[in-house]
Design an enzyme around this catalytic site. Structure first.
Site, PDB file in Angstrom:
ATOM      1  N   LYS A 160       0.400  -1.271   0.011  1.00 45.48           N
ATOM      2  CA  LYS A 160      -0.360   0.066  -0.108  1.00 45.48           C
ATOM      3  C   LYS A 160       0.977   1.372  -0.271  1.00 45.48           C
ATOM      4  O   LYS A 160       0.268   2.212  -0.720  1.00 45.48           O
ATOM      5  CB  LYS A 160      -0.547   0.395   1.419  1.00 45.48           C
ATOM      6  CG  LYS A 160      -2.119  -0.381   1.116  1.00 45.48           C
ATOM      7  CD  LYS A 160      -3.007   0.079   2.398  1.00 45.48           C
ATOM      8  CE  LYS A 160      -2.736   0.035   3.383  1.00 45.48           C
ATOM      9  NZ  LYS A 160      -2.823  -1.282   4.373  1.00 45.48           N
ATOM     10  N   TYR A 213      12.384  -5.281  15.215  1.00 43.03           N
ATOM     11  CA  TYR A 213      11.486  -6.206  13.836  1.00 43.03           C
ATOM     12  C   TYR A 213      10.007  -6.269  14.054  1.00 43.03           C
ATOM     13  O   TYR A 213       9.053  -7.140  13.701  1.00 43.03           O
ATOM     14  CB  TYR A 213      12.033  -7.696  14.864  1.00 43.03           C
ATOM     15  CG  TYR A 213      13.287  -8.355  14.903  1.00 43.03           C
ATOM     16  CD1 TYR A 213      13.875  -8.364  14.198  1.00 43.03           C
ATOM     17  CD2 TYR A 213      14.035  -8.593  16.206  1.00 43.03           C
ATOM     18  CE1 TYR A 213      15.228  -8.614  14.115  1.00 43.03           C
ATOM     19  CE2 TYR A 213      15.767  -9.063  16.114  1.00 43.03           C
ATOM     20  CZ  TYR A 213      16.278  -8.749  14.835  1.00 43.03           C
ATOM     21  OH  TYR A 213      17.416  -9.555  14.362  1.00 43.03           O
ATOM     22  N   ASP A 251       7.138   3.964   5.513  1.00 42.16           N
ATOM     23  CA  ASP A 251       6.241   4.072   4.460  1.00 42.16           C
ATOM     24  C   ASP A 251       6.858   6.117   4.160  1.00 42.16           C
ATOM     25  O   ASP A 251       6.655   5.679   2.785  1.00 42.16           O
ATOM     26  CB  ASP A 251       4.666   4.499   4.528  1.00 42.16           C
ATOM     27  CG  ASP A 251       4.087   2.233   3.978  1.00 42.16           C
ATOM     28  OD1 ASP A 251       5.121   1.936   3.806  1.00 42.16           O
ATOM     29  OD2 ASP A 251       3.022   2.112   5.008  1.00 42.16           O
ATOM     30  N   GLU A 261      -3.276   6.248   3.167  1.00 46.54           N
ATOM     31  CA  GLU A 261      -3.095   5.490   3.237  1.00 46.54           C
ATOM     32  C   GLU A 261      -3.171   4.659   4.735  1.00 46.54           C
ATOM     33  O   GLU A 261      -2.687   5.330   5.639  1.00 46.54           O
ATOM     34  CB  GLU A 261      -1.319   4.999   3.222  1.00 46.54           C
ATOM     35  CG  GLU A 261      -1.068   3.431   3.120  1.00 46.54           C
ATOM     36  CD  GLU A 261       0.354   3.322   3.203  1.00 46.54           C
ATOM     37  OE1 GLU A 261       1.230   3.663   2.943  1.00 46.54           O
ATOM     38  OE2 GLU A 261       0.718   1.871   4.070  1.00 46.54           O
ATOM     39  N   CYS A 298      26.429   6.348  12.415  1.00 46.98           N
ATOM     40  CA  CYS A 298      25.749   7.190  13.280  1.00 46.98           C
ATOM     41  C   CYS A 298      25.876   6.290  14.705  1.00 46.98           C
ATOM     42  O   CYS A 298      27.041   5.885  15.199  1.00 46.98           O
ATOM     43  CB  CYS A 298      24.281   6.612  13.737  1.00 46.98           C
ATOM     44  SG  CYS A 298      23.206   7.853  15.009  1.00 46.98           S
ATOM     45  N   GLY A 301      27.166   2.940  13.837  1.00 43.42           N
ATOM     46  CA  GLY A 301      28.473   2.404  12.459  1.00 43.42           C
ATOM     47  C   GLY A 301      29.372   3.791  13.025  1.00 43.42           C
ATOM     48  O   GLY A 301      30.824   3.557  12.763  1.00 43.42           O
ATOM     49  N   ARG A 338      21.330   9.679  21.334  1.00 45.38           N
ATOM     50  CA  ARG A 338      21.405  10.135  22.505  1.00 45.38           C
ATOM     51  C   ARG A 338      23.198  10.507  22.961  1.00 45.38           C
ATOM     52  O   ARG A 338      23.241  10.770  23.609  1.00 45.38           O
ATOM     53  CB  ARG A 338      21.101   8.803  23.238  1.00 45.38           C
ATOM     54  CG  ARG A 338      19.348   8.808  23.724  1.00 45.38           C
ATOM     55  CD  ARG A 338      18.606   8.000  24.797  1.00 45.38           C
ATOM     56  NE  ARG A 338      17.366   7.486  24.416  1.00 45.38           N
ATOM     57  CZ  ARG A 338      16.224   7.909  24.204  1.00 45.38           C
ATOM     58  NH1 ARG A 338      16.195   9.252  24.627  1.00 45.38           N
ATOM     59  NH2 ARG A 338      15.507   7.357  23.721  1.00 45.38           N
ATOM     60  N   HIS A 394      21.587  10.791  10.069  1.00 52.26           N
ATOM     61  CA  HIS A 394      21.272   9.267   8.971  1.00 52.26           C
ATOM     62  C   HIS A 394      21.362   9.645   7.183  1.00 52.26           C
ATOM     63  O   HIS A 394      19.988  10.129   6.769  1.00 52.26           O
ATOM     64  CB  HIS A 394      20.078   8.729   9.752  1.00 52.26           C
ATOM     65  CG  HIS A 394      20.390   8.038  10.682  1.00 52.26           C
ATOM     66  ND1 HIS A 394      20.708   6.799  10.501  1.00 52.26           N
ATOM     67  CD2 HIS A 394      20.079   8.338  11.648  1.00 52.26           C
ATOM     68  CE1 HIS A 394      20.615   6.711  12.479  1.00 52.26           C
ATOM     69  NE2 HIS A 394      21.135   7.258  12.842  1.00 52.26           N
ATOM     70  N   GLU A 453      21.091   8.534   4.742  1.00 54.01           N
ATOM     71  CA  GLU A 453      20.052   7.370   3.723  1.00 54.01           C
ATOM     72  C   GLU A 453      19.015   8.199   3.826  1.00 54.01           C
ATOM     73  O   GLU A 453      18.061   7.645   3.010  1.00 54.01           O
ATOM     74  CB  GLU A 453      20.032   6.210   4.269  1.00 54.01           C
ATOM     75  CG  GLU A 453      19.351   5.380   6.091  1.00 54.01           C
ATOM     76  CD  GLU A 453      19.942   6.269   6.828  1.00 54.01           C
ATOM     77  OE1 GLU A 453      21.488   6.591   7.094  1.00 54.01           O
ATOM     78  OE2 GLU A 453      20.262   5.730   7.959  1.00 54.01           O
TER      79      GLU A 453
HETATM   80  N1  GLN Z   1      22.980   4.481  19.655  1.00 57.17           N
HETATM   81  C1  GLN Z   1      23.765   5.420  19.477  1.00 57.17           C
HETATM   82  C2  GLN Z   1      23.501   6.871  19.983  1.00 57.17           C
HETATM   83  O1  GLN Z   1      21.769   6.403  21.017  1.00 57.17           O
HETATM   84  C3  GLN Z   1      23.204   5.070  18.154  1.00 57.17           C
HETATM   85  C4  GLN Z   1      21.603   6.065  17.416  1.00 57.17           C
HETATM   86  C5  GLN Z   1      21.577   5.201  16.140  1.00 57.17           C
HETATM   87  O2  GLN Z   1      22.950   4.190  15.570  1.00 57.17           O
HETATM   88  N2  GLN Z   1      20.524   5.299  14.881  1.00 57.17           N
HETATM   89  O3  GLN Z   1      23.685   7.184  20.082  1.00 57.17           O
END
Ligand code: GLN
Length: 544
Positions: free
Chosen positions: A22, A59, A76, A147, A387, A389, A468, A513, A515
């Protein structure tokens, strides 16, 4: 209000089974209408009681999509942004939780003047109010697409459907359109398409007072004319509004399939909107590039929720966009960070040309991610840390290059001697989990000499956040002396936003982020450049 008396409403419901797409259907219709010059926005109504998906496990819900204004929303909304190239906002996603929350707050304030507060009219009024205030980009919209989450027959979506019934009455037949997405299965043994589930689903809609105006019928192969006739007859829908929504290879073909089936014109006619031809040239050429790339490359994503790839929806799509702009197909190899701990980096990353560690939370798999960043650093494999990563790359660098034994993030080891990633000051005394992270768009100032500012082609950027913890600035100089540069900071708080490693072909970390802002017609520069670096790495590996 985002509406005028000329605003049209399109309601998209789903029947028979869930997961029919959808969200993609709504985004595709949005694209076809926007291409016809309409000012469009899309609202997602979610029947669950959580105020937002921010507190849900990936999940349960997949990715949490974050908007510029800092709302944690349904994934979405990511499709909507990627397809219609408009920013969504908190007003583009309403949950049952939010609706009740706001009605209950009004009741406590005494706004209902002694009345009994009921689902009808109070909850339904609130839902109608949310529909009419959807979006934020334009003062008034030509079309608001709504939607409705869930499947017809669910108890929990009933108030939404009742509100839609009322709105159809209030706005009038010419201004509202009900599109129902269903499944028409093909039963091989009988060599027949089965229309009964669709008939039943439309019947359920009618019981609640909604007529389907257009049926989008998901089917594996082309439906025969007879089945279409039957669906039209039993569902009280003209045959030209029984649309075949054939399975396609990539979600980006859906708008093209709809356009071929005449969906755009049909909607315009039914809503009495002036018909015009859309220009889908750029979209078509993108789809062509996705379907027939001349190169391919394998990139590993090392995360914690790899069994459910919806958790990383925007990253996956950003790679599709970036792949197309590099004329390459990006194969994603999903690596469970815990597996890195047990099997070792050499084995799991054999044959990959790039490694990405996405965002995440909590301890599980963290040492595997840290080892992954170390492997990418030493083996000079292109590395992209997003983040969490980026935080892992810093912890690894602190431990193994700066010699800060036991360095860690306060999230994983609150008493480490070297908290190179620490909790942000304003996060320290929070007791509520919902909606309290550093969320949404923040500015970032990039160093002009840094690789990253060349990639962006700009020194000032704005990206979305959800975290955080932050890089502890006590250690920044030590990192720089050893070759890990902090290349971007928030101009007001000086919070570290980006890092890069010297003497490495491509090693970038970002606290935000990226992405979330990659779009079909505007791939994100960091993903585009990362894919280019992995292609270069792979051709060097092959000795081209
Ligand atoms: N857990 C980490 C934080 O809170 C990274 C958060 C994330 O990757 N969105 O800073």
């Amino acid at each position: 209000m985002a509406v005028t008396e000329n605003t049209k409403y399109i309601f998209i419901t789903g029947g028979v089974v869930s997961s029919l797409g959808k969200g993609i259907a709504s985004a595709s219709i949005g694209l076809l209408l926007k291409n016809r010059g309409m000012k469009v926005t899309i609202l997602k109504l979610d029947p669950y009681i959580n105020v937002d998906p921010g507190t849900l496990s990936p999940y349960q819900h997949g990715e949490v999509f974050v908007t510029d204004d800092g709302a944690e929303t349904d994934l979405d909304l990511g499709h909507y942004e990627r397809f219609i190239s408009e920013n969504m906002a908190s007003t583009n996603n309403a949950t049952t939780g939010q609706i009740y929350y706001s009605v209950i707050k009004k009741e406590r304030r005494g706004d209902y003047l002694g009345k009994t507060v009921q689902v009808i009219p109070h909850i339904t009024d609130e839902i109608k109010h949310r529909i009419r205030s959807a979006g934020h980009t334009h003062e008034n919209y030509d079309v608001i697409i709504v939607e409705v989450g869930g499947t017809i027959g669910d108890i929990e979506s009933l108030p939404f459907l009742e509100a839609i019934r009322q709105l159809c009455l209030e706005a009038g037949r010419d201004n509202t359109l009900n599109i129902h997405l269903t499944l028409v299965p093909y039963i091989k043994a009988a060599k027949e398409f089965k229309t009964k589930p669709t008939q039943h689903s439309v019947m359920r809609l009618r019981e609640i007072g909604l007529n389907a105006d257009v049926l989008l019928c998901r089917c594996e192969s082309r439906m025969d004319s007879e089945s279409k006739d039957k669906i039209g007859l039993f569902c009280n829908v003209p045959k030209n509004a029984v649309i075949e929504a054939l399975d396609v290879e990539t979600i980006y073909e859906v708008p093209l399939v709809f356009e071929n089936e005449g969906v755009g014109d049909l909607i315009m006619q039914k809503l009495n909107l002036p018909t015009s031809s859309p220009d889908l040239t750029q979209w078509r050429s993108f789809v062509e590039r996705v379907r027939t790339p001349s190169k391919e490359v394998t990139i590993a994503i090392c995360g914690k929720y790899v069994e459910l790839q919806d958790s990383y929806k925007s990253i996956i799509e950003a790679f599709v966009h970036a792949g197309a702009s590099n004329d390459a197909h990006v194969n994603l190899r999903w690596i469970d960070a815990v597996e890195v701990e047990t099997k070792g980096t050499d084995k799991v990353f054999d044959g990959v040309s790039g490694i990405l560690i996405p965002g995440g939370f909590g301890n599980r798999g963290i040492e595997g991610k840290i080892a992954t960043a170390g492997f990418a650093r030493e083996a000079k494999v292109p590395f992209f840390g997003i983040c969490l990563g980026m935080q892992c790359a810093i912890i690894e660098f602190a431990r193994n290059v700066c010699g800060l034994a036991g360095a860690n993030g306060a999230e994983f080891s609150p008493h480490t001697d070297y908290p190179v990633i620490d909790i942000m000051e304003e996060q320290k005394n929070l007791s509520n989990l919902g909606g309290t992270m550093r969320l949404g768009a923040y500015a970032c100032e990039l160093k002009p000499e840094a690789e990253i500012s060349k990639i962006y082609g700009s020194r000032e950027i704005s990206e979305r956040h959800r975290h955080r913890y932050e890089v502890n600035d006590r250690f920044i100089e030590d990192f720089a002396r050893n070759g890990l540069m902090c290349t971007g900071v928030n101009p007001e708080t000086r919070l570290v936003e980006t890092i890069e490693l010297k003497d490495h072909p491509w090693f970038l970390g970002v606290q935000f982020h990226p992405e979330l802002k990659s779009r079909v017609l505007d791939p994100h520069p960091l993903f585009r450049d990362f894919v280019a670096a992995t292609l270069k790495f792979s051709s060097q590996q092959r000795g081209d």
